[in-house]
Scaffold this motif. Structure first.
Motif, PDB file in Angstrom:
ATOM      1  N   LEU A  86       0.839  -1.208   0.000  1.00 38.54           N
ATOM      2  CA  LEU A  86       0.000   0.000   0.000  1.00 38.54           C
ATOM      3  C   LEU A  86       0.872   1.255   0.000  1.00 38.54           C
ATOM      4  CD1 LEU A  86      -3.065  -0.681   2.345  1.00 38.54           C
ATOM      5  CD2 LEU A  86      -3.012  -0.459  -0.138  1.00 38.54           C
ATOM      6  N   THR A  87       1.569   1.468  -1.108  1.00 40.69           N
ATOM      7  CA  THR A  87       2.400   2.652  -1.270  1.00 40.69           C
ATOM      8  C   THR A  87       2.085   3.311  -2.605  1.00 40.69           C
ATOM      9  OG1 THR A  87       4.191   1.398  -2.336  1.00 40.69           O
ATOM     10  CG2 THR A  87       4.275   1.617   0.065  1.00 40.69           C
ATOM     11  N   ALA A  88       2.413   4.580  -2.695  1.00 37.70           N
ATOM     12  CA  ALA A  88       2.166   5.316  -3.943  1.00 37.70           C
ATOM     13  C   ALA A  88       2.955   4.700  -5.092  1.00 37.70           C
ATOM     14  CB  ALA A  88       2.548   6.779  -3.760  1.00 37.70           C
ATOM     15  N   ALA A  89       4.155   4.207  -4.788  1.00 36.90           N
ATOM     16  CA  ALA A  89       4.996   3.622  -5.845  1.00 36.90           C
ATOM     17  C   ALA A  89       4.328   2.407  -6.479  1.00 36.90           C
ATOM     18  CB  ALA A  89       6.353   3.227  -5.268  1.00 36.90           C
ATOM     19  N   THR A  90       3.701   1.567  -5.641  1.00 33.38           N
ATOM     20  CA  THR A  90       3.031   0.368  -6.167  1.00 33.38           C
ATOM     21  C   THR A  90       1.902   0.750  -7.108  1.00 33.38           C
ATOM     22  OG1 THR A  90       3.546  -0.949  -4.208  1.00 33.38           O
ATOM     23  CG2 THR A  90       1.691  -1.675  -5.549  1.00 33.38           C
ATOM     24  N   PHE A  91       1.086   1.686  -6.697  1.00 36.78           N
ATOM     25  CA  PHE A  91      -0.079   2.018  -7.513  1.00 36.78           C
ATOM     26  C   PHE A  91       0.283   2.870  -8.727  1.00 36.78           C
ATOM     27  CE2 PHE A  91      -1.934   0.753  -3.482  1.00 36.78           C
ATOM     28  CZ  PHE A  91      -2.917  -0.121  -3.923  1.00 36.78           C
ATOM     29  N   THR A  92       1.375   3.642  -8.626  1.00 38.50           N
ATOM     30  CA  THR A  92       1.864   4.352  -9.813  1.00 38.50           C
ATOM     31  C   THR A  92       2.357   3.352 -10.850  1.00 38.50           C
ATOM     32  OG1 THR A  92       2.520   6.300  -8.536  1.00 38.50           O
ATOM     33  CG2 THR A  92       3.571   5.997 -10.670  1.00 38.50           C
ATOM     34  N   THR A  93       3.100   2.344 -10.364  1.00 32.46           N
ATOM     35  CA  THR A  93       3.588   1.297 -11.265  1.00 32.46           C
ATOM     36  C   THR A  93       2.429   0.539 -11.904  1.00 32.46           C
ATOM     37  OG1 THR A  93       5.589   1.018  -9.937  1.00 32.46           O
ATOM     38  CG2 THR A  93       5.017  -0.776 -11.432  1.00 32.46           C
ATOM     39  N   LEU A  94       1.426   0.191 -11.100  1.00 35.29           N
ATOM     40  CA  LEU A  94       0.259  -0.522 -11.623  1.00 35.29           C
ATOM     41  C   LEU A  94      -0.463   0.287 -12.686  1.00 35.29           C
ATOM     42  CD1 LEU A  94      -1.420  -2.194  -8.503  1.00 35.29           C
ATOM     43  CD2 LEU A  94      -0.541  -3.349 -10.536  1.00 35.29           C
ATOM     44  N   ASP A 141       8.496   7.835 -25.311  1.00 31.42           N
ATOM     45  CA  ASP A 141       8.272   7.577 -23.892  1.00 31.42           C
ATOM     46  C   ASP A 141       7.308   8.549 -23.219  1.00 31.42           C
ATOM     47  OD1 ASP A 141       9.792   9.855 -23.765  1.00 31.42           O
ATOM     48  OD2 ASP A 141      11.293   9.068 -22.369  1.00 31.42           O
ATOM     49  N   GLY A 142       6.998   9.667 -23.874  1.00 33.79           N
ATOM     50  CA  GLY A 142       6.105  10.654 -23.268  1.00 33.79           C
ATOM     51  C   GLY A 142       4.714  10.126 -22.986  1.00 33.79           C
ATOM     52  N   ILE A 143       4.252   9.164 -23.791  1.00 36.32           N
ATOM     53  CA  ILE A 143       2.898   8.633 -23.628  1.00 36.32           C
ATOM     54  C   ILE A 143       2.763   7.860 -22.323  1.00 36.32           C
ATOM     55  CG2 ILE A 143       1.167   7.078 -24.648  1.00 36.32           C
ATOM     56  CD1 ILE A 143       2.380   7.730 -27.369  1.00 36.32           C
ATOM     57  N   SER A 144       3.856   7.268 -21.854  1.00 33.43           N
ATOM     58  CA  SER A 144       3.807   6.461 -20.633  1.00 33.43           C
ATOM     59  C   SER A 144       4.497   7.131 -19.444  1.00 33.43           C
ATOM     60  CB  SER A 144       4.443   5.091 -20.883  1.00 33.43           C
ATOM     61  OG  SER A 144       3.655   4.346 -21.787  1.00 33.43           O
ATOM     62  N   SER A 145       4.856   8.391 -19.586  1.00 29.03           N
ATOM     63  CA  SER A 145       5.503   9.104 -18.482  1.00 29.03           C
ATOM     64  C   SER A 145       4.448   9.757 -17.590  1.00 29.03           C
ATOM     65  CB  SER A 145       6.442  10.188 -19.032  1.00 29.03           C
ATOM     66  OG  SER A 145       7.465   9.612 -19.815  1.00 29.03           O
ATOM     67  N   PRO A 146       4.541   9.568 -16.268  1.00 30.19           N
ATOM     68  CA  PRO A 146       3.553  10.144 -15.356  1.00 30.19           C
ATOM     69  C   PRO A 146       3.477  11.661 -15.478  1.00 30.19           C
ATOM     70  CG  PRO A 146       4.906   8.518 -14.228  1.00 30.19           C
ATOM     71  CD  PRO A 146       5.547   8.752 -15.557  1.00 30.19           C
ATOM     72  N   ILE A 147       2.250  12.197 -15.528  1.00 27.80           N
ATOM     73  CA  ILE A 147       2.077  13.654 -15.646  1.00 27.80           C
ATOM     74  C   ILE A 147       1.143  14.212 -14.587  1.00 27.80           C
ATOM     75  CG2 ILE A 147       2.560  13.766 -18.138  1.00 27.80           C
ATOM     76  CD1 ILE A 147      -0.522  13.823 -18.545  1.00 27.80           C
ATOM     77  N   LEU A 148       0.229  13.374 -14.070  1.00 28.74           N
ATOM     78  CA  LEU A 148      -0.788  13.870 -13.143  1.00 28.74           C
ATOM     79  C   LEU A 148      -1.017  12.844 -12.045  1.00 28.74           C
ATOM     80  CD1 LEU A 148      -2.959  16.103 -12.611  1.00 28.74           C
ATOM     81  CD2 LEU A 148      -4.556  14.686 -13.923  1.00 28.74           C
ATOM     82  N   PHE A 149      -0.596  13.174 -10.807  1.00 26.75           N
ATOM     83  CA  PHE A 149      -0.743  12.259  -9.670  1.00 26.75           C
ATOM     84  C   PHE A 149      -0.167  10.878  -9.983  1.00 26.75           C
ATOM     85  CE2 PHE A 149      -4.485  15.154  -9.350  1.00 26.75           C
ATOM     86  CZ  PHE A 149      -4.042  15.884  -8.250  1.00 26.75           C
ATOM     87  N   GLY A 150       0.934  10.858 -10.716  1.00 22.31           N
ATOM     88  CA  GLY A 150       1.584   9.595 -11.046  1.00 22.31           C
ATOM     89  C   GLY A 150       0.963   8.863 -12.221  1.00 22.31           C
ATOM     90  N   MET A 151      -0.065   9.456 -12.836  1.00 19.22           N
ATOM     91  CA  MET A 151      -0.749   8.797 -13.960  1.00 19.22           C
ATOM     92  C   MET A 151      -0.222   9.324 -15.284  1.00 19.22           C
ATOM     93  SD  MET A 151      -4.691   8.603 -12.570  1.00 19.22           S
ATOM     94  CE  MET A 151      -4.781  10.362 -12.265  1.00 19.22           C
ATOM     95  N   SER A 152      -0.101   8.421 -16.251  1.00 20.50           N
ATOM     96  CA  SER A 152       0.449   8.768 -17.560  1.00 20.50           C
ATOM     97  C   SER A 152      -0.673   9.075 -18.554  1.00 20.50           C
ATOM     98  CB  SER A 152       1.273   7.589 -18.090  1.00 20.50           C
ATOM     99  OG  SER A 152       0.417   6.471 -18.324  1.00 20.50           O
ATOM    100  N   LEU A 207      -4.629   7.593 -18.672  1.00 23.63           N
ATOM    101  CA  LEU A 207      -5.794   8.474 -18.802  1.00 23.63           C
ATOM    102  C   LEU A 207      -6.567   8.167 -20.092  1.00 23.63           C
ATOM    103  CD1 LEU A 207      -4.135  11.814 -17.605  1.00 23.63           C
ATOM    104  CD2 LEU A 207      -5.671  10.325 -16.300  1.00 23.63           C
ATOM    105  N   SER A 208      -5.833   7.866 -21.154  1.00 19.53           N
ATOM    106  CA  SER A 208      -6.480   7.489 -22.421  1.00 19.53           C
ATOM    107  C   SER A 208      -7.237   6.177 -22.275  1.00 19.53           C
ATOM    108  CB  SER A 208      -5.435   7.362 -23.537  1.00 19.53           C
ATOM    109  OG  SER A 208      -4.765   8.581 -23.745  1.00 19.53           O
ATOM    110  N   ALA A 209      -6.646   5.229 -21.542  1.00 20.07           N
ATOM    111  CA  ALA A 209      -7.302   3.936 -21.316  1.00 20.07           C
ATOM    112  C   ALA A 209      -8.606   4.124 -20.542  1.00 20.07           C
ATOM    113  CB  ALA A 209      -6.366   2.987 -20.568  1.00 20.07           C
ATOM    114  N   ILE A 210      -8.591   5.003 -19.539  1.00 25.38           N
ATOM    115  CA  ILE A 210      -9.813   5.293 -18.777  1.00 25.38           C
ATOM    116  C   ILE A 210     -10.867   5.898 -19.696  1.00 25.38           C
ATOM    117  CG2 ILE A 210     -10.797   6.675 -16.914  1.00 25.38           C
ATOM    118  CD1 ILE A 210      -9.116   4.336 -15.948  1.00 25.38           C
TER     119      ILE A 210
END
Length: 321
Positions: free
Chosen positions: A38-46, A155-166, A170-173
């Motif tokens: 339960l860390t930010a790193a885990t959920f950013t990676t996920l 690599d820009g498409i998969s680089s985190p930009i907002l709260f660790g989300m790429s 966001l496109s997938a959502i």
């Protein structure tokens, strides 16, 4: 609201709650077993690992709803990634043009599966196996059987930009939201559900189901192409061996989400939760030190349990009608 639609709505709500409950239970379990879960790193990676699986699972939801199946999606994704890399590395194309070409090639693969399966009334299982082999062979041909390194241009498409989300996440959502609206709020979505429930009834009502079915397979190919873009961006390379076994992951996520293998019932939102369940399960098992063979056994048991649950659910629905 009719009694039947009310029953379906309640069934859908129970499915959502059950899936969310299972996801929360897994998160609690792994947080107890591993202090790093339960860390930010885990959920950013996920969040940055799952976009490819999410978009392809949306397409597979539609395919299963009409009573089909597409086993070629992993190979089609690898082919699209290979075409994209060739266009950028060898031809010097910009990312947008190269990605468009990759998505177009993947869409044509999906359309080929649909046209042959629907036109000759051949089970899509068999047709997609053939397309799987052809797409994989073409991926090897395009890349000369070597990994094609693209570098930071993608690599820009998969680089985190907002709260660790790429942007990929966001496109997938966004694709999940659009897919849900298409399935639940449009005539086309109702046609797909009708085809999976009783194709003959759809035909007798004066609607030709063939174009809709071909469209679903073409859409599956298109989303496999989008998934290829996300994967290439994350790896900064195109691997002709990429996506091996990906079709099993995609189908597993959709089935865990409650979409019926028999057709006629499914939910894009439930599929998204199914993706989260698979991803959290794999990440949690890895963090607690479970070996790769045991991870596969546990994941397989979860899939079998989901199919058994779907069988009981269908029997329960029949008994209420």
């Amino acid at each position: 609201m009719t009694t039947h639609s009310f029953t379906r709505s309640m069934s859908g709500l129970k499915n959502y709650l059950g899936l969310i409950g299972a996801l929360l239970a897994m998160c609690i379990l792994f947080s107890i077993l591993s202090e790093n879960f339960l860390t930010a790193a885990t959920f950013t990676t996920l969040s940055n690992d799952i976009p490819t699986l999410v978009v392809m699972a949306v397409g597979m939801t539609f395919v299963l709803i009409i009573g089909g199946i597409d086993l070629s999606v992993g190979s089609v994704m690898a082919l699209a990634a290979s075409v994209l890399s060739m266009a950028m590395v060898r031809w010097g194309w910009p990312l947008f043009a190269a990605a468009t070409l990759g998505v177009l090639v993947a869409s044509l693969c999906g359309m080929l599966t649909g046209l042959i399966s629907v036109g000759w009334r051949i089970p899509s299982f068999i047709v997609s196996l053939g397309v799987l082999e052809m797409a994989r062979g073409l991926a090897y041909q395009v890349t000369n059987s070597r990994t094609e390194y693209i570098g930071s241009a993608v690599d820009g498409i998969s680089s985190p930009i907002l709260f660790g989300m790429s942007p990929a996440f966001l496109s997938a959502i966004l694709i999940v939201v659009v897919g849900h609206l298409v399935l639940t709020k449009t005539v086309l979505g109702r046609h797909w559900i009708g085809i999976g429930t009783n194709e003959e009834a759809v035909r007798l009502s004066g609607i030709n189901p063939r174009p809709s079915k071909v469209l679903v397979f073409a859409l599956m190919g298109l989303l496999a192409g989008v998934g290829a873009l996300f994967q290439v961006s994350r790896l900064e390379a195109a691997d002709p061996n990429g996506g091996v076994g990906m079709e099993l992951q995609v189908i597993a996520a959709v089935v865990i989400g409650g979409t019926s293998l028999m057709g006629g019932r499914g939910s894009v939102v439930s599929t998204f939760i199914g993706v989260l369940i698979i991803s959290v399960l794999e990440a949690g098992l890895a963090q607690v030190g479970v070996s790769e063979p045991m991870k596969r056994i546990i994941t397989g048991l979860v899939i079998v349990a989901a199919v058994v649950l779907d069988t009981y659910r269908r029997r329960g629905e029949r008994s209420t009608h």
